[in-house]
Structures are given as C-alpha cells and as structure tokens.
Motif scaffolding. Structure first.
Motif, PDB file in Angstrom:
ATOM      1  N   GLN A 108       0.726  -0.734  -0.020  1.00  0.00           N
ATOM      2  CA  GLN A 108       0.194  -0.041   0.394  1.00  0.00           C
ATOM      3  C   GLN A 108       0.925   1.359  -0.147  1.00  0.00           C
ATOM      4  OE1 GLN A 108      -1.536   0.388   4.591  1.00  0.00           O
ATOM      5  NE2 GLN A 108      -2.291   0.116   3.506  1.00  0.00           N
ATOM      6  N   PHE A 109       0.466   2.431  -0.579  1.00  0.00           N
ATOM      7  CA  PHE A 109       1.419   4.143  -0.538  1.00  0.00           C
ATOM      8  C   PHE A 109       0.723   3.938   0.685  1.00  0.00           C
ATOM      9  CE2 PHE A 109       2.613   7.412  -2.562  1.00  0.00           C
ATOM     10  CZ  PHE A 109       1.181   8.683  -1.776  1.00  0.00           C
ATOM     11  N   VAL A 110       2.022   4.944   0.788  1.00  0.00           N
ATOM     12  CA  VAL A 110       2.103   5.481   2.173  1.00  0.00           C
ATOM     13  C   VAL A 110       2.249   6.848   2.258  1.00  0.00           C
ATOM     14  CG1 VAL A 110       3.699   5.683   4.223  1.00  0.00           C
ATOM     15  CG2 VAL A 110       3.241   3.419   3.512  1.00  0.00           C
ATOM     16  N   ALA A 111       3.080   7.426   1.152  1.00  0.00           N
ATOM     17  CA  ALA A 111       3.706   8.833   0.765  1.00  0.00           C
ATOM     18  C   ALA A 111       4.388   8.828   0.073  1.00  0.00           C
ATOM     19  CB  ALA A 111       4.301   9.278   2.296  1.00  0.00           C
ATOM     20  N   ALA A 112       4.325   9.873  -1.327  1.00  0.00           N
ATOM     21  CA  ALA A 112       5.846  10.805  -2.029  1.00  0.00           C
ATOM     22  C   ALA A 112       5.745  12.115  -2.100  1.00  0.00           C
ATOM     23  CB  ALA A 112       4.656  10.275  -3.496  1.00  0.00           C
ATOM     24  N   ILE A 113       7.145  12.156  -2.741  1.00  0.00           N
ATOM     25  CA  ILE A 113       7.382  13.424  -2.858  1.00  0.00           C
ATOM     26  C   ILE A 113       7.845  13.595  -4.539  1.00  0.00           C
ATOM     27  CG2 ILE A 113      10.076  13.010  -2.269  1.00  0.00           C
ATOM     28  CD1 ILE A 113       9.939  15.593  -0.877  1.00  0.00           C
ATOM     29  N   SER A 114       6.983  14.974  -5.347  1.00  0.00           N
ATOM     30  CA  SER A 114       7.544  14.748  -6.606  1.00  0.00           C
ATOM     31  C   SER A 114       9.218  15.070  -6.444  1.00  0.00           C
ATOM     32  CB  SER A 114       6.402  15.356  -7.258  1.00  0.00           C
ATOM     33  OG  SER A 114       6.855  17.638  -6.811  1.00  0.00           O
ATOM     34  N   ARG A 115       9.248  15.440  -8.116  1.00  0.00           N
ATOM     35  CA  ARG A 115      10.543  16.197  -9.040  1.00  0.00           C
ATOM     36  C   ARG A 115      10.885  17.779  -8.063  1.00  0.00           C
ATOM     37  NH1 ARG A 115      11.873  16.576 -14.775  1.00  0.00           N
ATOM     38  NH2 ARG A 115      13.120  17.834 -14.106  1.00  0.00           N
ATOM     39  N   ASN A 116       8.960  18.237  -7.808  1.00  0.00           N
ATOM     40  CA  ASN A 116       9.224  19.660  -7.244  1.00  0.00           C
ATOM     41  C   ASN A 116       8.628  19.625  -6.142  1.00  0.00           C
ATOM     42  OD1 ASN A 116       9.971  20.562 -10.062  1.00  0.00           O
ATOM     43  ND2 ASN A 116       7.612  20.153 -10.348  1.00  0.00           N
ATOM     44  N   GLU A 117       8.880  18.740  -5.324  1.00  0.00           N
ATOM     45  CA  GLU A 117       9.034  18.635  -4.110  1.00  0.00           C
ATOM     46  C   GLU A 117       7.460  19.124  -3.160  1.00  0.00           C
ATOM     47  OE1 GLU A 117      13.481  20.311  -2.704  1.00  0.00           O
ATOM     48  OE2 GLU A 117      11.532  20.280  -1.102  1.00  0.00           O
ATOM     49  N   GLY A 118       6.606  18.802  -4.814  1.00  0.00           N
ATOM     50  CA  GLY A 118       5.168  19.030  -3.965  1.00  0.00           C
ATOM     51  C   GLY A 118       4.865  16.800  -2.709  1.00  0.00           C
ATOM     52  N   THR A 119       4.589  17.578  -1.843  1.00  0.00           N
ATOM     53  CA  THR A 119       4.455  16.038  -1.177  1.00  0.00           C
ATOM     54  C   THR A 119       2.892  15.002  -0.910  1.00  0.00           C
ATOM     55  OG1 THR A 119       4.368  17.360   1.135  1.00  0.00           O
ATOM     56  CG2 THR A 119       5.615  16.269  -0.004  1.00  0.00           C
ATOM     57  N   TYR A 120       2.723  13.937  -1.029  1.00  0.00           N
ATOM     58  CA  TYR A 120       1.349  13.218  -1.113  1.00  0.00           C
ATOM     59  C   TYR A 120       1.496  12.450   0.058  1.00  0.00           C
ATOM     60  CZ  TYR A 120       1.704  15.225  -5.494  1.00  0.00           C
ATOM     61  OH  TYR A 120       2.133  16.595  -6.285  1.00  0.00           O
TER      62      TYR A 120
END
Length: 123
Positions: free
Chosen positions: A46-58
């Motif tokens: 399961q997905f926990v967290a992510a950070i984009s190349r532009n440092e957006g967080t999810y």
C-alpha cells in the motif's frame, strides 16, 4: 543501474518515532519522483507517501499528520519521518522512485524499488 538502499527500520514502542532513509545511486535523482510503500504480512502493498521532483508531497490518509516525507537532492536521499507510530504501522517499508509522471499512489508509476526495511511497532 539505479539502486535504492533503505535504512532506519527497527523495533519501537507505540507512540514512538523512526526515520527511514533511502539512498539512490545514479546522477538523475533530482528528476525522480520518490515514494514509500509498505506491506504487512498477508496484505497487499500500500501507498504511504510520495514526493515529486518539485517537492510536492502526497500522503495516504492513514499517515497524514504523523509521517513526513522529504528529500535531499545533493545527498540523493529521501526520508520518511514517522511519528506517533501505531502497531498497525508494522510492515516492511519499501522505497521507490522513477521518472516523475504523476499518479504517485500507484506502484506502477515507479521504476525502481529497494529491498525494504522492517518496521515493527509493539503495543
């Protein structure tokens, strides 16, 4: 070949904290989206967290307000700070990354995976 190496897992009591780290080999880290997934015994990843190349967080809803993802591009490293841990957070945590194409909650959005690090939270 891109390699991901996680560290920082371990055994902690409920309410405690851990910080996971993931070091990525290669010279294109700054262009990658990075994420953390987890898998408990008998359950799907399961997905926990992510950070984009532009440092957006999810974040997954079940970790919002407790976990924080961050990245340090000069160090080719992504972190997952985990606070107020619960026994249900017990799982193997996997670092993942790849070209930033969006769809961060989907494991198919990522090309590269680490071997995982065990997090165990005792009650």
């Amino acid at each position: 070949q891109v390699q991901l190496l996680e560290s920082g897992g371990g055994l902690v009591q409920a309410g405690g904290s851990l910080r996971l780290s993931c070091v990525v080999s290669g010279r294109t880290f700054s262009r990658y989206a990075m994420g953390w997934f987890r898998q408990a015994p008998g359950k799907e990843r399961q997905f926990v967290a992510a950070i984009s190349r532009n440092e957006g967080t999810y974040y997954a809803d079940f970790v919002k307000g407790r976990f924080t993802i961050s990245r340090d591009n000069p160090k080719n490293t992504v972190y997952l700070q985990m606070n107020t841990l619960k026994p249900e957070d017990t799982a193997i945590y996997y670092c993942t990354g790849g070209n930033d194409l969006g769809g961060y909650a989907a494991p198919t959005s990522y090309e590269y995976w680490g071997q995982g690090t065990q997090v165990t939270v005792s009650s």
